[in-house]
Design an enzyme around this catalytic site. Sequence first.
Site, PDB file in Angstrom:
ATOM      1  N   ARG A   1       0.617 -13.270  -4.722  1.00 11.13           N
ATOM      2  CA  ARG A   1       0.003 -13.375  -6.130  1.00 11.13           C
ATOM      3  C   ARG A   1       1.428 -13.896  -6.566  1.00 11.13           C
ATOM      4  O   ARG A   1       1.033 -14.088  -7.727  1.00 11.13           O
ATOM      5  CB  ARG A   1       0.396 -11.269  -5.786  1.00 11.13           C
ATOM      6  CG  ARG A   1      -1.347 -10.545  -5.674  1.00 11.13           C
ATOM      7  CD  ARG A   1      -0.819  -9.563  -5.363  1.00 11.13           C
ATOM      8  NE  ARG A   1      -0.229  -8.669  -6.835  1.00 11.13           N
ATOM      9  CZ  ARG A   1       0.502  -7.710  -7.493  1.00 11.13           C
ATOM     10  NH1 ARG A   1      -0.075  -6.409  -6.905  1.00 11.13           N
ATOM     11  NH2 ARG A   1       0.044  -7.219  -8.316  1.00 11.13           N
TER      12      ARG A   1
ATOM     13  N   SER B   1      -8.672  -7.141   8.021  1.00  8.80           N
ATOM     14  CA  SER B   1      -7.854  -6.509   7.649  1.00  8.80           C
ATOM     15  C   SER B   1      -9.016  -5.372   8.061  1.00  8.80           C
ATOM     16  O   SER B   1      -9.769  -4.889   7.215  1.00  8.80           O
ATOM     17  CB  SER B   1      -7.405  -7.198   5.869  1.00  8.80           C
ATOM     18  OG  SER B   1      -7.341  -6.508   5.234  1.00  8.80           O
TER      19      SER B   1
ATOM     20  N   CYS C   1      -8.600   3.102  11.402  1.00  6.18           N
ATOM     21  CA  CYS C   1      -8.437   4.443  11.557  1.00  6.18           C
ATOM     22  C   CYS C   1      -9.622   4.789  11.750  1.00  6.18           C
ATOM     23  O   CYS C   1     -10.083   5.846  12.193  1.00  6.18           O
ATOM     24  CB  CYS C   1      -7.868   4.957  10.795  1.00  6.18           C
ATOM     25  SG  CYS C   1      -6.161   4.077  10.752  1.00  6.18           S
TER      26      CYS C   1
ATOM     27  N   ASN D   1       0.537  -1.251   6.099  1.00  8.99           N
ATOM     28  CA  ASN D   1       0.382  -2.241   4.613  1.00  8.99           C
ATOM     29  C   ASN D   1       1.399  -1.391   3.759  1.00  8.99           C
ATOM     30  O   ASN D   1       2.090  -2.424   3.121  1.00  8.99           O
ATOM     31  CB  ASN D   1      -0.775  -0.745   3.676  1.00  8.99           C
ATOM     32  CG  ASN D   1      -1.944  -1.066   4.154  1.00  8.99           C
ATOM     33  OD1 ASN D   1      -2.811  -2.305   3.233  1.00  8.99           O
ATOM     34  ND2 ASN D   1      -2.690  -0.753   4.957  1.00  8.99           N
TER      35      ASN D   1
END
Lengths: 463, 463
Positions: free
Chosen positions: B23, B42, B46, B313
């Site tokens: 970004r 990615s 969980c 994250n």
Amino acid sequence: MTERLVVIGGDAGGMTAASQARRRRGPDELEIVVFERGGDTSYSACGIPYWIGEVVDTRAELVVRTPEEFRERQDIDARIHHEVVAIDTAARTVRVRDLGSGGEDDHGYDQLLIATGASPQRPDLPGIDGPAVFGVQTLDDGQAIIDHLAGLELDRAPRAVVVGAGYIGLEIAEAFVTRGIEVHVVERSPRPMSTIDPDMGDRIAAAMAGMGIELHVSTAVSAIEHDEAGRVRAVVTDAGELVADVVVLGTGTRPNSDLARDAGIPTGATGGIVVDVRQRTPVDGVWAAGDCAEVHHLVTRRPAAIALGTIANKTGRVAGINLGGGYETFPGVLGTAITKLCGVEIGRTGLGEDDARAAGYEPVCVVVESTTTAGYWPTAEPIAVKLIAERHTGRLLGGQIVGEAGSAKRIDVLATALWNHMHVDDLLHVDLSYAPPFSPVWDPVLIAARKSWDAVEADRVDG
Amino acid sequence: MTERLVVIGGDAGGMTAASQARRRRGPDELEIVVFERGGDTSYSACGIPYWIGEVVDTRAELVVRTPEEFRERQDIDARIHHEVVAIDTAARTVRVRDLGSGGEDDHGYDQLLIATGASPQRPDLPGIDGPAVFGVQTLDDGQAIIDHLAGLELDRAPRAVVVGAGYIGLEIAEAFVTRGIEVHVVERSPRPMSTIDPDMGDRIAAAMAGMGIELHVSTAVSAIEHDEAGRVRAVVTDAGELVADVVVLGTGTRPNSDLARDAGIPTGATGGIVVDVRQRTPVDGVWAAGDCAEVHHLVTRRPAAIALGTIANKTGRVAGINLGGGYETFPGVLGTAITKLCGVEIGRTGLGEDDARAAGYEPVCVVVESTTTAGYWPTAEPIAVKLIAERHTGRLLGGQIVGEAGSAKRIDVLATALWNHMHVDDLLHVDLSYAPPFSPVWDPVLIAARKSWDAVEADRVDG
């Protein structure tokens, strides 16, 4: 020597205070007398819409503790149907009318707690005092609405008009819908829930439409018409006439502070009784708690008058601890509130965008859309979070949440963040919980904090 | 000149970092290559128990973004089935094995991010490496369990043994129950969920029993036995033998830091890679994020190794911002976690009672029982909240919640309170939301704070 505490008003503020004072001082030290003009003590006014909506079965379920229980368990002399009509702060007496007999007596006090609550605003309109125009403040109000509905004899579905689309107005509208009543809600401002910003409020209007509630915004009521038999017939607005078999006022409340004001006890611009951090009024021996008292708003840093059970309980607790010889102060409020409209949940805390400007802040706002759980979880539902942050600093000023099941209680994270003067660039790091049934890996509140910080940074670069 | 960022590991930590770096710096400035030894990038680890439990339908739903999407949308060269087998920090190269061809190549880097994650602990037991003894870390693990179950040919209901009653162990046990599999959970310590205090953990054991899960606490596994055809047959424990058609390890994880350690990159006592506030290792040009890296625990103030998607994250985001030329630091973690076991929800944050003592604090603890909504609301469910506060000061050190639907996400209020170093006498005042469908007028968290402060005060008087 036994002191005497007189409490005016037997709901959340008054009875919490009485209980707390009793915990610290026994009957030998402190006599406690409560005068309540209604027929109940310590009840859940917030539950009334759900009683009307038949989610709650009986009136008794909404009563936390009866006068008899207060007397027997705590030696608190709670007298219902007794209205205090005057206070003499020089003589330290209150004049009490027994609403049963009509007789009046003077009662002395050493300490006086005013906990008279708030009442629905009744705009000065023709017909507003008619028999089928109800407030929703006391259990008697709730009973009256239920009895009125039961007594309707109609050859069509009944029609209700709710005046005002605030929290109570919407909760009552939902209750009527669940009873199969056709509901019209008339709101003077251009959108429902004036405490929710327009970009979030539009979602509420959509939810209302989805439930079949007819919402008339930017519409003023000019009169309430009754027929010759005295039955309510219609609500007249500047956009036409709405047939009504029952009318409920959801127009907000005002503090019941006339009694205090008449006795020379100061009230503020909010209409609420002025109190210090311990809930003392400026008059010696006179205290106030609950909806009738002003509270300090922690974000505007100005007094506010907010009628909410949570605040009544908290300020009552603080007053009671101090009246019982302890020491406690009340820090203030954030204006946190929550409700639901069938499946749509609504929460807010702190300042909205316009509130923030009015308080002198320059806000930077973001709205993010996410899901209540991991996106792949079967019960994932949409949630929108709006954050209002201060320009340049990123200090959190307020938050609003509208979404489906599992959305609104997240407002408590934002309330806790606001309480701690957090800035959004710190908030985005907070170690909130995650598992697929409970949230996306970035909780929607954290996503909003990230986007909010991006917006604050972008604004700083631009301006 | 174009710089080259090499990322080892293509899950949460690595890909979040890659995305954030991209970004800020386009492909002309920064080439980004990711080597992932598995077949996915990615993904939601969980979610694997819920895929096994058929709550989530397909593997694809657990993939947030594929390698192709990273390549096409963000110009990130993500190579799956490529394992980095060595790092040369002097030459600034990594040795990469193509798991398809078996060939190895050296690749240079300017900046290196290690995001190798964590792996299930495999206790050194006979039979532990058998084919039907599974971890639950990658989507391939999940697929292997699902395929194994589908391939079972039995004339009775299948039996599963889960070794370890931590979060993953319980989630897998729940998944098996929903598939109609008889489940035994073997736990070495005297209770399930060692991160939950015993007085709260007992509620979890009761919930497991209610679901028909056989819990064997204080029981050590000594071997896993296979038959002559290599099929798993039984788990041998010090309390006897448990027949098993499938065995899953829920024994916790350890950071995958061998690769780093072998290259001379420092690791700590936790086994995790040592990083500074910007996620830099002590070695020039080498960064680490996600489960393989240590994090700062904000209450113990010591390093910790916690394998959680949220932290991966967040630390990945911090590393990526810095790698992209920005500036961001990671404040640390509280050890917040949440899960559910059918209807029972479990949340925790900060320190448990023993953790607190181990960290040097003297804790004062309370457990309160309340309801998730107003008591009269039809869906009111029990909720228990435990608070761990510091003796004398009342500083909040941790909180735990066990209860039914609507309970556990309240842990986020406690996490936000901990983050802000709140004391319970301040917490009890916080303006949390209230309406009958959402909470009692005092939210259970606030009730707990009140009782906690009472206990701190009582302790101070006594001692």
